[in-house]
Design an enzyme around this catalytic site. Structure first.
Site, mmCIF file in Angstrom:
data_model
loop_
_atom_site.group_PDB
_atom_site.id
_atom_site.type_symbol
_atom_site.label_atom_id
_atom_site.label_comp_id
_atom_site.label_asym_id
_atom_site.label_seq_id
_atom_site.Cartn_x
_atom_site.Cartn_y
_atom_site.Cartn_z
ATOM 1 N N ASP A 22 0.786 -1.245 0.000
ATOM 2 C CA ASP A 22 0.000 0.000 0.000
ATOM 3 C C ASP A 22 0.813 1.287 0.000
ATOM 4 O O ASP A 22 0.443 2.263 0.667
ATOM 5 C CB ASP A 22 -0.951 0.014 1.201
ATOM 6 C CG ASP A 22 -1.855 -1.191 1.274
ATOM 7 O OD1 ASP A 22 -1.891 -1.979 0.318
ATOM 8 O OD2 ASP A 22 -2.533 -1.356 2.299
ATOM 9 N N LYS A 82 -7.384 -4.054 -2.631
ATOM 10 C CA LYS A 82 -8.000 -4.634 -1.444
ATOM 11 C C LYS A 82 -8.698 -3.540 -0.652
ATOM 12 O O LYS A 82 -8.434 -2.348 -0.838
ATOM 13 C CB LYS A 82 -6.952 -5.331 -0.569
ATOM 14 C CG LYS A 82 -5.910 -4.413 0.049
ATOM 15 C CD LYS A 82 -4.889 -5.224 0.851
ATOM 16 C CE LYS A 82 -3.863 -4.320 1.517
ATOM 17 N NZ LYS A 82 -4.428 -3.435 2.546
ATOM 18 N N CYS A 114 -2.399 -2.378 8.213
ATOM 19 C CA CYS A 114 -2.223 -3.485 7.269
ATOM 20 C C CYS A 114 -0.951 -4.296 7.514
ATOM 21 O O CYS A 114 -0.937 -5.502 7.258
ATOM 22 C CB CYS A 114 -2.249 -2.956 5.842
ATOM 23 S SG CYS A 114 -3.864 -2.238 5.402
#
Length: 205
Positions: A22, A82, A114
Protein backbone atom coordinates in the site's frame (compact mmCIF):
# COMPACT_ATOMS: atom_id res chain seq x y z
CA UNK A 1 17.91 -26.26 -0.12
CA UNK A 2 19.66 -25.81 3.21
CA UNK A 3 17.90 -27.07 6.31
CA UNK A 4 16.30 -24.23 8.28
CA UNK A 5 15.72 -24.63 12.01
CA UNK A 6 12.19 -23.51 12.88
CA UNK A 7 12.15 -20.31 14.89
CA UNK A 8 15.72 -19.33 14.03
CA UNK A 9 14.62 -16.77 11.46
CA UNK A 10 16.98 -17.53 8.61
CA UNK A 11 15.89 -16.32 5.19
CA UNK A 12 16.80 -18.06 1.94
CA UNK A 13 15.91 -16.85 -1.58
CA UNK A 14 14.24 -20.12 -2.58
CA UNK A 15 11.76 -20.07 0.30
CA UNK A 16 11.09 -16.34 0.68
CA UNK A 17 8.72 -13.78 -0.79
CA UNK A 18 8.64 -9.98 -0.60
CA UNK A 19 5.34 -8.29 0.33
CA UNK A 20 4.96 -4.62 -0.65
CA UNK A 21 1.98 -3.07 1.09
CA UNK A 22 0.00 0.00 0.00
CA UNK A 23 2.70 2.58 -0.82
CA UNK A 24 0.26 4.83 -2.67
CA UNK A 25 0.04 8.45 -3.77
CA UNK A 26 -2.56 9.64 -1.24
CA UNK A 27 -0.36 8.49 1.66
CA UNK A 28 2.61 10.54 0.44
CA UNK A 29 2.00 13.58 2.67
CA UNK A 30 0.52 11.79 5.69
CA UNK A 31 2.95 8.97 6.52
CA UNK A 32 6.02 9.79 8.60
CA UNK A 33 9.24 9.35 6.61
CA UNK A 34 7.30 8.29 3.52
CA UNK A 35 10.10 9.00 0.97
CA UNK A 36 12.61 7.11 3.10
CA UNK A 37 10.29 4.12 3.58
CA UNK A 38 9.64 3.90 -0.15
CA UNK A 39 13.35 4.24 -0.92
CA UNK A 40 14.21 1.31 1.35
CA UNK A 41 11.35 -0.80 -0.04
CA UNK A 42 12.66 -0.04 -3.54
CA UNK A 43 16.07 -1.41 -2.45
CA UNK A 44 14.40 -4.57 -1.24
CA UNK A 45 12.59 -4.96 -4.55
CA UNK A 46 15.79 -4.47 -6.59
CA UNK A 47 17.55 -7.14 -4.55
CA UNK A 48 14.57 -9.48 -4.76
CA UNK A 49 14.67 -9.22 -8.54
CA UNK A 50 18.42 -9.90 -8.65
CA UNK A 51 18.02 -12.97 -6.43
CA UNK A 52 14.80 -14.17 -8.10
CA UNK A 53 12.80 -13.77 -4.91
CA UNK A 54 9.13 -13.30 -5.88
CA UNK A 55 7.47 -10.02 -4.95
CA UNK A 56 3.80 -9.09 -4.61
CA UNK A 57 2.14 -5.69 -4.35
CA UNK A 58 -1.17 -4.54 -2.90
CA UNK A 59 -3.07 -1.26 -3.02
CA UNK A 60 -5.64 -0.22 -0.42
CA UNK A 61 -8.81 1.07 -2.12
CA UNK A 62 -6.88 2.45 -5.12
CA UNK A 63 -9.95 4.26 -6.44
CA UNK A 64 -9.73 6.60 -3.46
CA UNK A 65 -6.08 6.37 -2.42
CA UNK A 66 -4.46 6.35 -5.82
CA UNK A 67 -1.85 4.13 -7.46
CA UNK A 68 1.46 2.89 -6.09
CA UNK A 69 4.09 5.64 -6.18
CA UNK A 70 6.42 5.45 -9.16
CA UNK A 71 9.61 5.71 -7.11
CA UNK A 72 9.00 2.24 -5.66
CA UNK A 73 10.07 0.91 -9.05
CA UNK A 74 7.32 -1.71 -9.09
CA UNK A 75 6.83 -1.75 -12.85
CA UNK A 76 5.96 -5.25 -13.97
CA UNK A 77 4.18 -6.13 -10.72
CA UNK A 78 0.40 -6.34 -10.94
CA UNK A 79 -1.04 -4.51 -7.92
CA UNK A 80 -3.83 -6.38 -6.20
CA UNK A 81 -6.57 -4.07 -4.90
CA UNK A 82 -8.00 -4.63 -1.44
CA UNK A 83 -10.14 -3.07 1.25
CA UNK A 84 -9.19 -5.50 4.03
CA UNK A 85 -6.60 -4.32 6.57
CA UNK A 86 -4.44 -7.33 5.71
CA UNK A 87 -2.72 -8.37 2.50
CA UNK A 88 -3.41 -12.05 3.06
CA UNK A 89 -7.00 -12.36 1.74
CA UNK A 90 -5.96 -10.72 -1.56
CA UNK A 91 -2.87 -12.94 -1.78
CA UNK A 92 -4.33 -16.24 -0.61
CA UNK A 93 -4.01 -17.91 -4.02
CA UNK A 94 -0.40 -16.74 -4.31
CA UNK A 95 0.42 -18.18 -0.90
CA UNK A 96 -1.41 -21.45 -1.54
CA UNK A 97 0.55 -21.91 -4.79
CA UNK A 98 3.92 -21.79 -2.96
CA UNK A 99 4.19 -24.85 -0.69
CA UNK A 100 7.95 -24.27 -0.31
CA UNK A 101 7.39 -20.82 1.20
CA UNK A 102 8.76 -20.27 4.71
CA UNK A 103 9.57 -16.57 5.04
CA UNK A 104 7.72 -13.37 4.18
CA UNK A 105 9.64 -10.08 4.06
CA UNK A 106 7.13 -7.35 4.83
CA UNK A 107 7.39 -3.68 3.80
CA UNK A 108 4.88 -0.85 3.62
CA UNK A 109 2.22 1.03 5.51
CA UNK A 110 0.61 1.48 7.92
CA UNK A 111 2.42 -0.41 10.67
CA UNK A 112 -0.54 -0.54 13.07
CA UNK A 113 -3.04 -1.44 10.36
CA UNK A 114 -2.22 -3.48 7.27
CA UNK A 115 1.33 -4.42 8.30
CA UNK A 116 0.27 -5.67 11.74
CA UNK A 117 -2.76 -7.56 10.48
CA UNK A 118 -0.83 -9.06 7.58
CA UNK A 119 1.88 -10.23 9.98
CA UNK A 120 -0.67 -11.85 12.29
CA UNK A 121 -2.44 -13.59 9.39
CA UNK A 122 0.87 -14.91 8.04
CA UNK A 123 1.98 -16.12 11.47
CA UNK A 124 -1.38 -17.86 11.78
CA UNK A 125 -0.52 -19.75 8.58
CA UNK A 126 2.74 -20.95 10.16
CA UNK A 127 4.99 -18.67 8.12
CA UNK A 128 7.96 -16.73 9.45
CA UNK A 129 7.46 -12.99 9.15
CA UNK A 130 10.37 -10.56 8.81
CA UNK A 131 9.21 -6.98 9.24
CA UNK A 132 11.60 -4.66 7.42
CA UNK A 133 11.59 -1.96 10.09
CA UNK A 134 13.21 0.73 7.95
CA UNK A 135 10.60 0.10 5.24
CA UNK A 136 7.48 0.35 7.45
CA UNK A 137 5.85 3.44 8.91
CA UNK A 138 2.62 5.09 10.06
CA UNK A 139 1.10 8.54 10.35
CA UNK A 140 1.84 8.39 14.09
CA UNK A 141 5.22 7.34 15.44
CA UNK A 142 3.49 6.05 18.58
CA UNK A 143 1.38 3.71 16.44
CA UNK A 144 4.52 2.67 14.55
CA UNK A 145 6.46 1.91 17.72
CA UNK A 146 3.69 -0.03 19.44
CA UNK A 147 2.86 -1.96 16.26
CA UNK A 148 6.48 -3.09 15.92
CA UNK A 149 6.46 -4.20 19.55
CA UNK A 150 3.14 -6.00 19.07
CA UNK A 151 4.44 -7.90 16.05
CA UNK A 152 7.58 -8.90 17.92
CA UNK A 153 5.48 -10.14 20.85
CA UNK A 154 3.49 -12.27 18.42
CA UNK A 155 6.57 -13.92 16.94
CA UNK A 156 7.56 -11.75 13.98
CA UNK A 157 11.22 -10.92 13.44
CA UNK A 158 12.21 -7.24 13.29
CA UNK A 159 15.03 -6.73 10.80
CA UNK A 160 16.68 -3.93 8.88
CA UNK A 161 16.74 -3.99 5.11
CA UNK A 162 20.50 -4.45 4.95
CA UNK A 163 20.43 -7.28 7.48
CA UNK A 164 17.86 -9.14 5.39
CA UNK A 165 19.62 -8.41 2.11
CA UNK A 166 22.89 -9.84 3.40
CA UNK A 167 21.09 -12.92 4.74
CA UNK A 168 19.53 -13.47 1.33
CA UNK A 169 22.77 -13.11 -0.61
CA UNK A 170 24.67 -15.20 1.95
CA UNK A 171 28.19 -14.97 0.50
CA UNK A 172 30.40 -12.31 -1.06
CA UNK A 173 31.20 -14.93 -3.72
CA UNK A 174 27.55 -14.89 -4.88
CA UNK A 175 27.41 -14.03 -8.61
CA UNK A 176 25.02 -11.12 -7.89
CA UNK A 177 26.92 -9.73 -4.91
CA UNK A 178 28.66 -6.91 -6.81
CA UNK A 179 25.33 -5.63 -8.09
CA UNK A 180 23.80 -5.92 -4.62
CA UNK A 181 26.82 -4.18 -3.11
CA UNK A 182 26.07 -1.17 -5.32
CA UNK A 183 22.53 -1.06 -3.94
CA UNK A 184 23.59 -1.12 -0.28
CA UNK A 185 26.83 0.87 -0.68
CA UNK A 186 25.21 3.92 0.93
CA UNK A 187 23.44 3.35 4.27
CA UNK A 188 19.65 3.20 4.19
CA UNK A 189 18.13 6.66 4.74
CA UNK A 190 17.19 7.66 8.27
CA UNK A 191 13.52 6.92 8.96
CA UNK A 192 13.41 7.94 12.61
CA UNK A 193 14.07 4.50 14.06
CA UNK A 194 16.90 5.59 16.31
CA UNK A 195 14.53 7.87 18.19
CA UNK A 196 12.04 5.04 18.61
CA UNK A 197 14.58 2.56 19.96
CA UNK A 198 16.84 4.98 21.86
CA UNK A 199 17.43 4.23 25.52
CA UNK A 200 16.39 0.59 25.03
CA UNK A 201 12.72 1.43 24.95
CA UNK A 202 10.88 -0.77 27.49
CA UNK A 203 8.53 -1.99 24.76
CA UNK A 204 11.46 -3.90 23.26
CA UNK A 205 12.99 -5.44 26.39
Amino acid sequence: MATVRPGLGRVLPGSSILFLCDMQEKFRHNIAYFPEIVSVAARMLKVARLLEVPAVLTEQYPRGLGPTVQELGAEGLRPLPKTCFSMVPALRQELDARPQLRSVLLCGIEAQACILNTALDLLDRGLQVHVVVDACSSRSQVDRLVALSRMRQSGAFLSTSEGLILQLVGDAAHPQFKEIQKIIKDPAPDSGLLGLFQGQNPLFR
